[in-house]
Design an enzyme around this catalytic site. Structure first.
Site, PDB file in Angstrom:
ATOM      1  N   ARG A 162       0.471  -1.163   0.076  1.00 37.05           N
ATOM      2  CA  ARG A 162       0.087  -0.331  -0.139  1.00 37.05           C
ATOM      3  C   ARG A 162       0.875   1.862  -0.213  1.00 37.05           C
ATOM      4  NH1 ARG A 162      -3.530  -2.847  -0.756  1.00 37.05           N
ATOM      5  NH2 ARG A 162      -4.921  -3.584  -0.030  1.00 37.05           N
ATOM      6  N   SER A 234     -10.330  -0.337   2.593  1.00 31.40           N
ATOM      7  CA  SER A 234     -10.122  -0.448   4.228  1.00 31.40           C
ATOM      8  C   SER A 234      -9.593   1.105   4.712  1.00 31.40           C
ATOM      9  CB  SER A 234      -8.839  -1.081   4.491  1.00 31.40           C
ATOM     10  OG  SER A 234      -8.887  -2.957   3.542  1.00 31.40           O
ATOM     11  N   GLU A 330      -4.432   4.381   5.811  1.00 29.74           N
ATOM     12  CA  GLU A 330      -4.764   4.146   4.795  1.00 29.74           C
ATOM     13  C   GLU A 330      -4.675   5.210   3.340  1.00 29.74           C
ATOM     14  OE1 GLU A 330      -7.115   1.206   1.389  1.00 29.74           O
ATOM     15  OE2 GLU A 330      -5.539  -0.038   2.022  1.00 29.74           O
TER      16      GLU A 330
HETATM   17  N1  EPU Z   1     -11.821  -9.846   9.831  1.00 30.98           N
HETATM   18  C1  EPU Z   1     -11.747 -10.433  10.710  1.00 30.98           C
HETATM   19  N2  EPU Z   1     -13.113  -8.769  10.923  1.00 30.98           N
HETATM   20  C2  EPU Z   1     -13.547  -8.556  10.069  1.00 30.98           C
HETATM   21  C3  EPU Z   1     -12.316  -8.157   9.422  1.00 30.98           C
HETATM   22  C4  EPU Z   1     -11.709  -9.322   9.145  1.00 30.98           C
HETATM   23  O1  EPU Z   1     -12.180 -11.448  11.685  1.00 30.98           O
HETATM   24  O2  EPU Z   1     -14.038  -7.565  10.379  1.00 30.98           O
HETATM   25  C5  EPU Z   1     -10.201 -10.836   9.679  1.00 30.98           C
HETATM   26  C6  EPU Z   1     -11.240 -11.977   8.278  1.00 30.98           C
HETATM   27  O3  EPU Z   1     -11.729 -13.309   8.993  1.00 30.98           O
HETATM   28  C7  EPU Z   1      -9.737 -13.067   7.973  1.00 30.98           C
HETATM   29  C8  EPU Z   1      -8.240 -11.628   7.778  1.00 30.98           C
HETATM   30  O4  EPU Z   1      -9.365 -10.876   9.017  1.00 30.98           O
HETATM   31  O5  EPU Z   1      -8.659 -13.802   8.262  1.00 30.98           O
HETATM   32  C9  EPU Z   1      -7.913 -10.428   6.735  1.00 30.98           C
HETATM   33  O6  EPU Z   1      -9.655 -10.195   6.558  1.00 30.98           O
HETATM   34  P1  EPU Z   1     -10.014 -10.021   5.020  1.00 30.98           P
HETATM   35  O7  EPU Z   1      -9.453 -10.973   3.973  1.00 30.98           O
HETATM   36  O8  EPU Z   1     -11.335  -9.902   4.642  1.00 30.98           O
HETATM   37  O9  EPU Z   1      -9.104  -9.269   3.843  1.00 30.98           O
HETATM   38  P2  EPU Z   1      -8.817  -7.982   4.844  1.00 30.98           P
HETATM   39  O10 EPU Z   1      -7.030  -8.031   5.541  1.00 30.98           O
HETATM   40  O11 EPU Z   1      -9.142  -7.024   5.699  1.00 30.98           O
HETATM   41  C10 EPU Z   1      -6.957  -6.723   2.704  1.00 30.98           C
HETATM   42  C11 EPU Z   1      -7.359  -5.038   2.026  1.00 30.98           C
HETATM   43  C12 EPU Z   1      -8.569  -5.097   1.502  1.00 30.98           C
HETATM   44  C13 EPU Z   1      -8.329  -5.983   0.532  1.00 30.98           C
HETATM   45  C14 EPU Z   1      -8.885  -7.685   1.019  1.00 30.98           C
HETATM   46  C15 EPU Z   1      -8.886  -8.800  -0.338  1.00 30.98           C
HETATM   47  C16 EPU Z   1      -5.893  -3.686   3.478  1.00 30.98           C
HETATM   48  C17 EPU Z   1      -5.778  -2.783   4.702  1.00 30.98           C
HETATM   49  N3  EPU Z   1      -7.206  -4.715   2.698  1.00 30.98           N
HETATM   50  O12 EPU Z   1      -7.984  -6.242   3.937  1.00 30.98           O
HETATM   51  O13 EPU Z   1      -8.093  -4.018   0.661  1.00 30.98           O
HETATM   52  O14 EPU Z   1      -9.790  -5.825  -0.137  1.00 30.98           O
HETATM   53  O15 EPU Z   1      -7.752  -7.841   2.122  1.00 30.98           O
HETATM   54  O16 EPU Z   1      -7.608  -8.787  -0.278  1.00 30.98           O
HETATM   55  O17 EPU Z   1      -4.684  -4.932   3.107  1.00 30.98           O
HETATM   56  C18 EPU Z   1      -8.703  -1.405   0.259  1.00 30.98           C
HETATM   57  O18 EPU Z   1      -7.458  -1.799   0.305  1.00 30.98           O
HETATM   58  O19 EPU Z   1      -9.433  -0.865   1.086  1.00 30.98           O
HETATM   59  C19 EPU Z   1      -8.895  -3.245   0.681  1.00 30.98           C
HETATM   60  C20 EPU Z   1     -10.520  -2.791   0.985  1.00 30.98           C
END
Ligand code: EPU
Length: 334
Positions: A162, A234, A330
């Site tokens: 990012r 995010s 972010e």
């Molecule tokens: N999780 C929770 N509770 C929540 C959200 C997430 O427990 O409310 C846990 C999920 O169960 C999972 C882990 O956190 O075990 C990761 O969650 P997820 O795969 O949804 O991805 P994220 O880390 O929350 C990142 C990116 C997103 C991108 C997704 C999918 C960042 C800051 N965010 O989110 O990017 O769509 O992975 O690749 O890296 C963005 O940058 O705007 C964005 C949406």
């Protein structure tokens, strides 16, 4: 080039925050962009792309320049791949759809990310195991101090998680005008290991089109559509911890999801940390934490930027107190 005074930016930021710009201009050519930057009436400029990674907490002073350059051109082609040059003002997801309609692979995992092509490299947008850097060839940017165009290749942009040169050393010094991407015509490098992609694909054979469809289904189930509920994706980056700090945290929270990085550090999901503190679905006035994804802050209608920011600060404080982890935003805060 039409300059509008005291222009509301509510339609121009995906959080839907009702702040104004002292002056606003939408430029459709590099010549107009240059003219806006050297306009004798304005010494301050604010550069606006898709407004999808922006939290406005005050009116914009000076001239707000909306980069509205359009066009997609094929610049190179062989049997295996193409290089396309895309103007900065093209909507990111429209470009992804265009590439899928041509049968090109490479962008499918990045479907439905809000924002424009020109701002995508600044924070190296990423989702479902793919980042923009994986398809990036180069870009052309306008150097603001002397309004001269400069070409950048992959190495010069110094992409990271990012982040890029345009968010660090080059911050606020360049305006990206066009971006070049390498996309595949065959032997697509399909990435299906991340999260729920495989299960969502079900029996469909993996292809750029079927993966895009799966990604769209997953995103729609978790991330609110800014057209319906104001948000900026995010709000925080996922923190990257030293192995030592991670081990200490894991002792206390054995169920903490984590992603070891190649340099020995460990990335942990900020959404999980925020969720376990009970913030998911929390609402203070019109500012809230999304009910399906704790990493996404939302505007239920009339929230001000200051109210969203205050909620973000509260979350950062709570996460620090409980986990000794610093959450970085972010989203760009103005
Ligand atoms: N999780 C929770 N509770 C929540 C959200 C997430 O427990 O409310 C846990 C999920 O169960 C999972 C882990 O956190 O075990 C990761 O969650 P997820 O795969 O949804 O991805 P994220 O880390 O929350 C990142 C990116 C997103 C991108 C997704 C999918 C960042 C800051 N965010 O989110 O990017 O769509 O992975 O690749 O890296 C963005 O940058 O705007 C964005 C949406």
């Amino acid at each position: 080039m039409k300059i509008i005074k005291d222009h509301s930016l509510q339609q121009w930021n995906t959080f839907g925050i009702n702040e104004t710009a002292a002056a606003f201009v939408s430029v459709t050519s590099v010549e107009e962009l240059k003219a806006a930057l050297v306009h004798p009436e304005y010494s301050e400029h604010f550069i606006l792309g898709g407004g999808s990674n922006l939290l406005l907490t005050q009116p914009i002073k000076g001239l707000c320049v909306h980069v509205n350059l359009k066009g997609i051109d094929l610049v190179e082609e062989n049997d295996q791949e193409v290089i396309v040059e895309v103007q900065a003002g093209e909507n990111w997801h429209d470009f992804v759809c265009w590439s899928l309609a041509q049968g090109y692979g490479g962008l499918e995992n990045l479907s439905l990310i809000p924002g424009n092509v020109g701002t995508a490299p600044i924070q190296n947008i990423g989702a479902y195991g793919v980042e923009l850097k994986d398809v990036f060839v180069g870009c052309t940017a306008l150097r603001r101090k002397d309004v001269v165009l400069e070409d950048f290749d992959l190495n010069q942009v110094e992409f990271g998680y990012r982040t890029s040169f345009f968010k660090t050393k080059g911050k606020n010094q360049y305006i990206i005008c066009s971006v070049r991407f390498r996309l595949t015509k065959q032997k697509h490098q399909l990435v299906t290991h991340y999260g729920a992609i495989t299960t969502t694909l079900g029996d469909s054979p993996p292809s750029p089109q079927s993966i895009a469809k799966a990604v769209i289904t997953i995103r729609q189930s978790k991330i609110p559509d800014p057209a319906v509920l104001g948000n900026s994706g995010s709000f925080f980056k996922n923190p990257v911890l030293t192995k030592q700090d991670f081990d200490a945290l894991q002792q206390r929270y054995p169920q903490l999801p984590h992603y070891p990085q190649t340099d020995g550090t460990v990335k942990v999901p900020a959404g999980w940390l925020i969720d376990i503190l009970g913030y998911k679905g929390k609402r203070i006035g019109d500012a809230g934490v999304h009910e399906h994804q704790a990493l996404v802050l939302v505007n239920y209608g009339k929230a001000t930027g200051a109210e969203i920011l205050s909620l973000a600060r509260e979350i950062q404080k709570a996460v620090y107190t409980e986990f000794a982890v610093t959450l970085e935003s972010e989203v760009n805060i103005y």
